[in-house]
Motif scaffolding. Structure first.
Motif, PDB file in Angstrom:
ATOM      1  N   LEU A 182       6.202   0.458  -5.805  1.00 51.55           N
ATOM      2  CA  LEU A 182       6.594   1.821  -5.906  1.00 51.55           C
ATOM      3  C   LEU A 182       6.871   2.395  -7.254  1.00 51.55           C
ATOM      4  CD1 LEU A 182       6.976   4.374  -3.777  1.00 51.55           C
ATOM      5  CD2 LEU A 182       9.108   3.902  -3.717  1.00 51.55           C
ATOM      6  N   SER A 189       1.781   5.427 -12.694  1.00 58.34           N
ATOM      7  CA  SER A 189       0.587   5.875 -12.495  1.00 58.34           C
ATOM      8  C   SER A 189       0.434   7.672 -12.725  1.00 58.34           C
ATOM      9  CB  SER A 189      -0.201   5.478 -11.457  1.00 58.34           C
ATOM     10  OG  SER A 189      -0.403   4.065 -11.432  1.00 58.34           O
ATOM     11  N   LYS A 190       1.437   7.942 -11.889  1.00 56.88           N
ATOM     12  CA  LYS A 190       1.412   9.579 -12.119  1.00 56.88           C
ATOM     13  C   LYS A 190       1.697  10.254 -13.450  1.00 56.88           C
ATOM     14  CE  LYS A 190       4.296  13.427  -9.987  1.00 56.88           C
ATOM     15  NZ  LYS A 190       5.412  13.732  -9.239  1.00 56.88           N
ATOM     16  N   LYS A 208      -3.102   2.565 -14.356  1.00 57.89           N
ATOM     17  CA  LYS A 208      -3.742   1.536 -13.355  1.00 57.89           C
ATOM     18  C   LYS A 208      -5.003   0.952 -13.850  1.00 57.89           C
ATOM     19  CE  LYS A 208      -2.279   3.086  -8.695  1.00 57.89           C
ATOM     20  NZ  LYS A 208      -2.949   3.557  -7.212  1.00 57.89           N
ATOM     21  N   GLY A 216       0.952  -1.326   0.033  1.00 59.68           N
ATOM     22  CA  GLY A 216      -0.040  -0.037   0.052  1.00 59.68           C
ATOM     23  C   GLY A 216       0.891   1.198  -0.054  1.00 59.68           C
ATOM     24  N   CYS A 217       1.830   1.197  -0.755  1.00 62.39           N
ATOM     25  CA  CYS A 217       2.720   2.404  -0.948  1.00 62.39           C
ATOM     26  C   CYS A 217       2.135   3.481  -1.873  1.00 62.39           C
ATOM     27  CB  CYS A 217       4.118   2.051  -1.159  1.00 62.39           C
ATOM     28  SG  CYS A 217       4.272   1.263  -2.702  1.00 62.39           S
ATOM     29  N   ASP A 218       2.700   4.662  -1.343  1.00 63.65           N
ATOM     30  CA  ASP A 218       2.362   5.767  -2.290  1.00 63.65           C
ATOM     31  C   ASP A 218       3.551   6.945  -2.543  1.00 63.65           C
ATOM     32  OD1 ASP A 218       2.078   7.418   0.073  1.00 63.65           O
ATOM     33  OD2 ASP A 218      -0.046   6.827   0.298  1.00 63.65           O
ATOM     34  N   LEU A 219       3.166   7.996  -2.997  1.00 63.19           N
ATOM     35  CA  LEU A 219       4.418   8.818  -3.127  1.00 63.19           C
ATOM     36  C   LEU A 219       4.937   9.455  -1.791  1.00 63.19           C
ATOM     37  CD1 LEU A 219       3.378  10.659  -6.608  1.00 63.19           C
ATOM     38  CD2 LEU A 219       4.979   8.780  -6.252  1.00 63.19           C
ATOM     39  N   SER A 220       4.185   9.214  -0.921  1.00 64.07           N
ATOM     40  CA  SER A 220       4.477   9.930   0.330  1.00 64.07           C
ATOM     41  C   SER A 220       5.656   8.954   1.033  1.00 64.07           C
ATOM     42  CB  SER A 220       3.182   9.932   1.431  1.00 64.07           C
ATOM     43  OG  SER A 220       2.711   8.630   1.774  1.00 64.07           O
ATOM     44  N   VAL A 268       3.691   2.907  -8.836  1.00 58.95           N
ATOM     45  CA  VAL A 268       2.868   4.416  -8.543  1.00 58.95           C
ATOM     46  C   VAL A 268       3.357   5.507  -9.073  1.00 58.95           C
ATOM     47  CG1 VAL A 268       2.603   6.069  -6.346  1.00 58.95           C
ATOM     48  CG2 VAL A 268       2.547   3.315  -6.062  1.00 58.95           C
TER      49      VAL A 268
END
Length: 571
Positions: A117, A123-124, A130, A4-8, A120
């Motif tokens: 990661l 996807s940006k 996604k 559940g990783c994101d850019l944060s 993610v």
């Protein structure tokens, strides 16, 4: 590590790189300080300064005796406090020799985290990434036991067959069973078949290395009629005998689809295959494959087949460790930089000069200098400590407090027939200029390798090129232009180092550069040769320089014509 990783997560890692690196080293030393290998230098201590002072910088050959002892049945705590669960086998196509590296679950957890990661990040930058499907070709190789009973296989095979991979496979066009098929031909056919059925959902096409993707396009050229027939009839070809593969693909194939079969026949039956990837998979946004370093030789072919879709080099990883990510995935191949992830392993860097020679300076990850060249040293969780990996990187910038690196080359001389040290980078620059000449004459380069021929006096460089006409003339006979190929020879010589040019010209101790054009499909045969000797199709990289006499014989048997430089290069 959580998926559940994101850019944060990326922001946190790169902002706190120094502390995270210190914590990683402490954790590794606490686990490994009492191993036979490290206890000689640390006497059970986990002190960072003592580690840097006492533990030597080593190459793979220095630690190989310890690795071999574990593989042969001695306890893994000879080198690692963490249990060794498998051995990763390198492809051997870069160095000419396969290597084995001890590995544990931390390596696979790091791979999973790194790839998650990178998705993610994709996807940006890529709209609909996604939501669509990925036609990412995966292959697995036979897993063999070591004398101690632990499995040994290419890293990607071990990862694909592990519990960690299944979460990554959900958005792929092919079912997991197809990637597990041990027959590369059956697997490739079935992955193409599934990809064609899902053609309107595909947003990304790729393989780990581009030489495999080029081979897949060649395979499609030979099998598109049969694939179309399978889709038209709703029946998988009888020669697909792997039952898990056959059953899972039959479900995806479903009912007969004459409309799709007609479309495939229309697109594949055209004289030119330019843009065939985009024509068959019209919603494709990018090609995912590593095109930095020696892999850049395949850029012209990929540009041709994809109509110049963005070529995305997502990650930088090896059999030893996952290094980092490309945070600007749509950048041009020549501008790709990788941001190191400080939680993956402990990284140090030996500064090298522009020629690849060591200096005495060793610095931590956060202390590298913009514009300088370095070779990484890896200290990982599975028994490598301050181990050289043989890559030369250049610092291109920083993301928060974490450096970004451009992959420059492997740190070794590739060609030498006199006293000239010719590197991968030298060769790729020369090849890039020759490719421009070929493309202006409506040829594309689909395969390349070289060797230094010292059977002649003076010795000279030999380049094997497989080229293809952009438009099929209907005869499948390649019409070679002597003037064009001789000019390629001359252009390549002009691109090499000043020392090469002097030895080639004034001193005459290097002979005229030679291009040998080989038959269509030669580099497919070269891949099959290395696969038959233990290389993995997923990790196969066309060798930039051939060292095997058997491989050279294979190439020689396929030579169509020879061309030589007809003038000395300017100094």
């Amino acid at each position: 590590m959580s998926l559940g990783c994101d850019l944060s997560v990326l922001e946190e890692l790169t902002s706190n790189a120094k502390q995270i690196q210190d914590d990683v080293l402490t954790k590794i030393l606490k686990a490994n300080a009492n191993t036979e290998y490290l206890s000689r230098f640390l006497e059970g201590s986990s002190d960072k300064e003592l580690f840097k002072k006492n533990v030597p910088v080593v190459s793979y050959e220095d630690v190989k005796p310890y690795i071999d002892r574990v593989a042969n049945g001695e306890p893994s705590d000879i080198i690692s406090g963490e249990p060794i669960t498998t051995f990763n086998r390198s492809s051997g196509t870069s160095s000419g020799n396969q290597k084995i590296y001890p590995t544990n679950n931390i390596y696979f957890e790091n791979l999973l985290f790194g790839y998650a990661l990178s998705s993610v990040v994709m996807s940006k930058h890529v709209d609909g990434y996604k939501q669509g499907k990925m036609m990412i070709f995966r292959f697995t190789h036979k897993i063999s036991p070591t004398p101690c009973g632990l499995p040994i296989a290419p890293a990607l095979t071990s990862f694909t067959k592990s519990k960690y991979y299944s979460t990554m496979a959900k958005n792929n066009t092919s079912p997991y069973e197809v990637a597990l098929c041990p027959d590369p031909k059956q697997s490739m056919y079935c992955q193409l078949l599934c990809g064609l059925v899902h053609r309107d959902e595909v947003v990304s096409v790729g393989t780990t290395f581009p030489s495999v993707l080029v081979q897949i396009v060649h395979f499609l050229e030979n099998y598109w009629k049969e694939l179309s027939s399978n889709i038209r009839s709703g029946h998988v070809s009888d020669w697909i005998t792997d039952l898990s593969c056959r059953d899972s693909v039959s479900i995806i194939l479903g009912e007969p689809n004459a409309e799709l079969a007609d479309l495939i026949e229309k697109e594949c039956g055209q004289e030119s295959w330019q843009g065939i990837i985009k024509r068959l998979w019209p919603k494709t946004k990018c090609i995912e494959t590593i095109v930095t370093g020696t892999m850049s030789q395949h850029i012209p072919a990929l540009d041709y087949y994809s109509n110049k879709l963005p070529l995305v080099s997502k990650v930088y990883a090896s059999s030893e460790v996952f290094y980092g990510l490309n945070l600007n995935p749509l950048s041009k191949p020549q501008h790709v930089s990788y941001t190191f992830l400080p939680n993956m392993s402990y990284f140090e860097f030996i500064r090298v000069d522009a020629d690849g020679e060591d200096t005495s300076e060793i610095v931590d990850l956060v202390d590298v200098t913009l514009g300088y060249y370095y070779e990484p040293l890896v200290t990982n969780y599975s028994g490598l400590h301050r181990c050289r990996v043989g890559d030369v990187l250049q610092v291109t910038g920083f993301y928060n407090n974490t450096p970004q690196f451009r992959f420059v080359r492997r740190n070794n001389t590739v060609l030498c027939v006199d006293v000239e040290p010719t590197t991968e980078e030298d060769i790729l620059k020369a090849l890039a200029r020759a490719t421009v000449v070929l493309e202006s004459s409506d040829f594309i380069l689909t395969g390349f390798t070289c060797y230094g021929d010292i059977s002649t006096v003076p010795g000279h460089y030999v380049f094997y090129l497989e080229v293809k006409a952009k438009v099929n003339n209907g005869t499948n006979v390649l019409q070679l232009d002597n003037k064009v190929l001789v000019e390629c020879c001359c252009i390549m010589e002009e691109s090499l180092s000043s020392l090469y040019r002097r030895l080639r010209g004034d001193e005459g101790s290097i002979g005229a550069l030679e291009i040998r054009v080989v038959q269509q499909g030669t580099f497919d045969s070269l891949m099959e040769f290395f696969l038959s000797r233990g290389s993995s199709i997923s990790q196969y990289k066309t060798p930039i320089c051939i060292k095997s006499t058997e491989a050279l014989k294979l190439l020689e048997d396929k030579v169509l014509a020879r061309f030589f430089s007809d003038r000395s290069p300017t100094l």
